[in-house]
Write a protein that holds these residues in place. Structure first.
Motif, PDB file in Angstrom:
ATOM      1  N   LEU B 266       4.839  -5.357  -9.150  1.00 15.36           N
ATOM      2  CA  LEU B 266       4.961  -6.377  -7.790  1.00 15.36           C
ATOM      3  C   LEU B 266       5.298  -5.821  -6.400  1.00 15.36           C
ATOM      4  O   LEU B 266       4.739  -6.219  -5.521  1.00 15.36           O
ATOM      5  CB  LEU B 266       6.192  -7.283  -8.290  1.00 15.36           C
ATOM      6  N   LYS B 267       5.919  -4.492  -6.644  1.00 10.92           N
ATOM      7  CA  LYS B 267       6.413  -3.958  -5.264  1.00 10.92           C
ATOM      8  C   LYS B 267       4.980  -3.350  -4.846  1.00 10.92           C
ATOM      9  O   LYS B 267       4.827  -3.401  -3.578  1.00 10.92           O
ATOM     10  CB  LYS B 267       7.288  -2.639  -5.749  1.00 10.92           C
ATOM     11  N   LEU B 268       4.099  -2.840  -5.440  1.00  9.35           N
ATOM     12  CA  LEU B 268       2.616  -2.350  -5.212  1.00  9.35           C
ATOM     13  C   LEU B 268       2.014  -3.627  -4.551  1.00  9.35           C
ATOM     14  O   LEU B 268       1.369  -3.432  -3.504  1.00  9.35           O
ATOM     15  CB  LEU B 268       1.952  -1.812  -6.239  1.00  9.35           C
ATOM     16  N   ALA B 269       1.974  -4.665  -5.140  1.00  6.43           N
ATOM     17  CA  ALA B 269       1.120  -5.825  -4.652  1.00  6.43           C
ATOM     18  C   ALA B 269       1.780  -6.372  -3.292  1.00  6.43           C
ATOM     19  O   ALA B 269       0.904  -6.572  -2.288  1.00  6.43           O
ATOM     20  CB  ALA B 269       1.451  -7.066  -5.684  1.00  6.43           C
ATOM     21  N   THR B 274       1.625  -6.620   2.658  1.00  7.42           N
ATOM     22  CA  THR B 274       2.233  -6.214   3.893  1.00  7.42           C
ATOM     23  C   THR B 274       1.246  -5.386   4.849  1.00  7.42           C
ATOM     24  O   THR B 274       0.964  -5.535   5.892  1.00  7.42           O
ATOM     25  CB  THR B 274       3.466  -5.132   3.689  1.00  7.42           C
ATOM     26  N   ALA B 275       0.510  -4.646   4.019  1.00  4.32           N
ATOM     27  CA  ALA B 275      -0.536  -3.824   4.587  1.00  4.32           C
ATOM     28  C   ALA B 275      -1.743  -4.409   5.228  1.00  4.32           C
ATOM     29  O   ALA B 275      -2.917  -4.054   5.352  1.00  4.32           O
ATOM     30  CB  ALA B 275      -1.026  -2.568   3.829  1.00  4.32           C
ATOM     31  N   GLY B 276      -1.890  -5.610   4.778  1.00  5.77           N
ATOM     32  CA  GLY B 276      -2.878  -6.668   4.897  1.00  5.77           C
ATOM     33  C   GLY B 276      -3.935  -6.912   4.075  1.00  5.77           C
ATOM     34  O   GLY B 276      -5.042  -7.310   4.062  1.00  5.77           O
ATOM     35  N   GLY B 277      -3.745  -6.340   2.948  1.00 12.76           N
ATOM     36  CA  GLY B 277      -4.478  -6.500   1.719  1.00 12.76           C
ATOM     37  C   GLY B 277      -4.404  -7.466   1.030  1.00 12.76           C
ATOM     38  O   GLY B 277      -3.626  -8.501   1.040  1.00 12.76           O
ATOM     39  N   LEU B 292      -9.869  -3.607  -2.123  1.00 13.37           N
ATOM     40  CA  LEU B 292      -9.773  -2.371  -1.012  1.00 13.37           C
ATOM     41  C   LEU B 292     -11.108  -2.164  -0.182  1.00 13.37           C
ATOM     42  O   LEU B 292     -12.238  -2.652  -0.904  1.00 13.37           O
ATOM     43  CB  LEU B 292      -9.260  -1.305  -1.620  1.00 13.37           C
ATOM     44  N   LYS B 293     -10.840  -1.779   0.945  1.00  7.89           N
ATOM     45  CA  LYS B 293     -12.180  -1.255   1.574  1.00  7.89           C
ATOM     46  C   LYS B 293     -12.658  -0.062   0.754  1.00  7.89           C
ATOM     47  O   LYS B 293     -11.789   0.638   0.223  1.00  7.89           O
ATOM     48  CB  LYS B 293     -11.907  -0.910   3.020  1.00  7.89           C
ATOM     49  N   ARG B 294     -13.805  -0.024   0.544  1.00 11.92           N
ATOM     50  CA  ARG B 294     -14.522   1.291  -0.193  1.00 11.92           C
ATOM     51  C   ARG B 294     -13.893   2.393   0.499  1.00 11.92           C
ATOM     52  O   ARG B 294     -13.515   3.334  -0.232  1.00 11.92           O
ATOM     53  CB  ARG B 294     -16.007   1.172  -0.483  1.00 11.92           C
TER      54      ARG B 294
END
Lengths: 352, 352, 352, 352
Positions: B266-269, B274-277, B292-294
């Motif tokens: 969850l923390k990763l998600a 937060t980083a816009g992903g 993710l962007k490649r």
């Protein structure tokens, strides 16, 4: 006085400590970890050539999957009448080979010989579709009767197998015990004597769960990973098996545990003979099959000896149990102590 | 930054210490030891009723043997299109069921629903021999997409299964992760919602090798021991599995390890969001599937992040990877640290 | 002088004409045609009760599928050492039962008895998973040695089977031949003596291809259609089998052909005895196994007698071939003529 | 007006008379008779090269055993979503291949193409044990939708199969119908286009029971006899199949019956189009799938037309049934008459 079975013991210290030692950090799953690679190389060294090693969960799986790799429709698999694959694996070999037939070969002391094999193969001539086709030959080393094939005996059996173009499989659930008895190299006892594929058992000799299928026939090993996975036998955290083997082979601890178990069995046999008793078969590994008065058997049990009655059949004259006698099985392992042996022999001498 | 898989970890401390602790003395083989009995009772307690527990070597074996117990000639087994039994078990379910057919049910986020199941069963009416016969239904909890079925969803699927008189199997390779997410009892998530047989996985959540088939349908459990043995899945030194479960359940360590793994995911998600992903599917257990962007993916790999590209298909609008994007899988386990998570998010923020 | 086998003959006139007669118009496929229904009713009449009848392609399929219906993991199927399922079916029984083990029961004249069966079952106690589990018992009627079980013998075998809760299967490849020998009803020779499922063979006795699995155990018959179809044994134009059975049963032609074949065999046996010869086993159906001087055998072959050497083993004293002797198999059918018999006996009398 | 199925017809006159003609005298059993040899040679001629021919009982058996000959553990068999092996064989392919997985390839009109196959194979890269391994590719010719692959389409599919080193199987249950449509030689439609093994069906086109597995890959044919026997598919009076083929091929009667069936189907399709109707797919063999108003369908049934509703899915725009429409299957055979066709079209014109 626990002589019930070598799989009643836990893990030997060398094995347990290796398992602990390798329990750190991440490692790739499914056998692609560095430790598995290192253990595989150890197998190469041990057998003095390149081999293909596959870990599986049990000896039954090792045997059955090895035979499956050589399966044929209508395949006949030749094995001793008393072999583990024939009497103790709940048709796992039949299932894994999609309906193979295990053809019993008779023979004294848990072993069959080249002539017995030729005779057993006689009803399976090439090209008679009704009878099926010869698929493989399997021997146990050491045998389920506690005896050991000589290298010459193995080679003679191999010759018959080769004459029908089928492989020789060795069930090595007690490989180490046989090896220390013969005093030869692992290579001698396997591929140099004609073995194509080996069930290399380490569980009984001091592991928790460490069994491997070892192919000397590298061509046949191709695709074997699919047989293993299809059987549900590819461990995810495969390094826990590798770790056990690492401890097992370290400083030849496996040979020490096997030599100890064999020595305990011999000492028991000698004590029994000294006490006027006998064994059903020669004691050549870590198992012995004393023939006792039923009365003695019951007294020993009452004194806490963990031993089991054994359905020994077709024993040679002078060995077979009489009406008031019973054949029992006793198994020694790395965990069998000198005290256990002494206590048993002492108890025996107190029987009447 | 190792997020490759939860089976890249070793054994959790509670498990390893239990394995060491129980490595002493002799104990009956093949599961008739006192420790196995005690662990079986623990399963009864856990599930608040009598269950039948059988240890096996792998999750693949657990699933395949459980389905085999309900096998029928021409049997159709309904499962999600992306389920482990359908795509990751090398036909072990088909083999163990002597030729079962796994029928894929589609559905978003790794889950199918009652309606999807009804539609998938439509071509298999009762009594039309050509099409085979409905045999069982299987769901994964947590799913292979890192999502979790609600109790209502399970019950609705069960209703469809019951309408065709077939059992509901749950692949619980990540049972603990789903359980802590739902916050319900093991009983709620299984038999109270209609599950008949469960593959109870403990390996991914902190064991070396501890998988069990748990029957709530005690009638079907009769004779299961023969399926297990025929598959080569009856351990001789079975207590080494029991010991792991003993440590696993002790002081609820299994819930702690699962809760930790879920929290890390969850923390990763959250960090990624937060980083816009974004992630392909909701993060409901210990797996996440960021898109993710490649370019980012490659930079993360270069910085040492162990993550894998994932063939996510049929994602809903707004979730599917664009031309320059890639879906990756990340898995957390008891061994995932806060530092790992921080390092990854830090690395991510440095990508461009 | 063709005594090679009863399946070297074509179709008997009654059968061939029925096949022609029913070759008109359209009829539903896969056994749902009116003729199949009518023939099924004929089976009910014949056996004086409701039975479940399933046509299959071969006797091997009938046996193997019948046994599959009673299959168990690790299942042991008890049959005579010389039975067709054990030696002549290329592991079809093992395959169809997903790895069943055929356990040979010894016994003279192609028959085993209740005691022999008890002894053979001894190593398969209930609940010992390693050894597998008792699954079924199979007898051939008439046997592969040309002998016939009495009703009492069948009932005694059934009693042993029932004591282990397993069914009794009868391989009736030569059902008619046995029936006319015993002179009892089909009901007597089957369910009234304890038979649960029968392979009803008609091919050898005058059909082209007409074999059926007949269940007296209607519960076990449920779902059997899926076993059959999974084996590829559901004929599309199933009425071509029904048509053969229609002709076969019409005006009891099947009993006539069987009686004729048996009579020819007896006449041959008497002629051979008259000429000072003997047979290995009693001649009770349409097969005989004379023991001839090898010289005679060769002379007979040279004169055009189609007879085969037979690997008769374990013959009782006074019956076994001596060094210069050979056991041969001779089979009579509906197509064997009095002239054939006379010619053979004449040829025999000319040998020296 | 019986258009239910081509297997509702009996045997064509040429076939029935051959069966009668060859019903005389003795002949070796199990396919070693002179007639079988002669028919096998006929197959060689027909295919303009040496082939290996094996008779089996059913089309399902032919397909399943052919695929079994190329079976692999964890094997994936690629076939059309609507193919007979996928939807109509009760898992016989899965069973005979010991657990193969039939992977559905989508595609319009009952056909898939090279690109569809490439995409379907994508999740099965070489060497990833979890996913199993590519084992074979199977196409139906004519297809289950009544369409026919062109030689170029077959060759393109073969190219993909070859790129993964797996064979191309053709289910030729309606081989003759496709052949007369393409107007090419049997060689062109099979091995010259890359087919390795063929299920050669003759039953639907005028035999009682005549199906053969034909190998162009002679290496793979070795040992196939054991697969056949293990499946219970070796006929004892095998010449009854050979006799049917003898009549079938005699004076090209098989091409006449197929051409007739195809012509009847085309005439029906034209009549339907003339009446303002349409078919779901192009009519290229002996089957057609008209889309009718449900009202019409019911009226036709009431008038005695034997036609069945068909679960046509994923039809292209303009072809799919509307809410008040239904897709039906109609099949023509050698036994379909001009009168049947006229009667149907007449009945159709009377519907409203």
């Amino acid at each position: 006085m626990n002589f019930a079975s070598d799989n009643w013991a836990g893990a030997a210290p060398a094995v347990m400590s290796a398992l602990t030692r390798h329990n750190n950090g991440h490692a790739p799953a499914y056998g692609s970890d560095p430790l598995t690679e290192s253990v595989s190389n150890k197998f190469n060294e041990l057998f003095e050539r390149e081999v293909a090693v596959f870990f599986v969960a049990t000896g039954t799986a090792a045997n059955s999957l090895a035979l499956a790799a050589y399966g044929k429709p209508g395949g006949a698999i030749f094995c001793h009448r008393d072999s583990h694959i024939q009497v103790d694996e709940c048709n796992c070999p039949e299932f894994m080979t999609s309906g193979g037939k295990l053809v019993s070969v008779p023979g004294p002391s848990g072993k069959f010989d080249a002539n017995g094999l030729i005779e057993a193969m006689y009803p399976f001539p090439d090209g008679i579709v009704h009878h099926g086709q010869v698929a493989s030959v399997s021997i146990s080393q050491a045998t389920e009767s506690g005896t050991v094939y000589t290298l010459e005996e193995i080679a003679a059996i191999k010759e018959v197998a080769a004459s029908r173009s089928v492989p020789l499989h060795m069930d090595g659930a007690r490989f180490a015990n046989a090896l220390v008895t013969l005093g030869c190299s692992p290579a001698d006892m396997t591929w140099k004597s004609g073995v194509d594929v080996l069930s290399f058992g380490a569980t009984k000799n001091g592991c928790w769960c460490a069994e491997a299928v070892v192919f000397f026939d590298l061509e046949a090993a191709k695709g074997f990973e699919y047989f293993r996975k299809r059987g549900g036998h590819l461990f995810s955290k495969s390094r826990f098996v590798a770790a056990q083997f690492d401890g097992y082979f370290n400083e030849d601890s496996w040979l020490d545990t096997a030599a100890h178990a064999n020595a305990m069995a011999l000492k028991l046999a000698e004590g029994i003979r000294t006490a006027g008793g006998r064994t059903a078969w020669p004691v050549e590994a870590n198992e012995l099959f004393p023939v006792l008065k039923r009365r003695q058997f019951e007294q020993l049990e009452a004194k806490g000896a963990m031993i089991y009655e054994w359905p020994a059949k077709d024993l040679p004259e002078g060995h077979a149990p009489q009406a008031d006698e019973v054949c029992v099985r006793m198994v020694c392992s790395f965990a069998t102590t000198e005290d256990d042996v002494a206590a048993f022999l002492n108890a025996l001498s107190g029987t009447s």
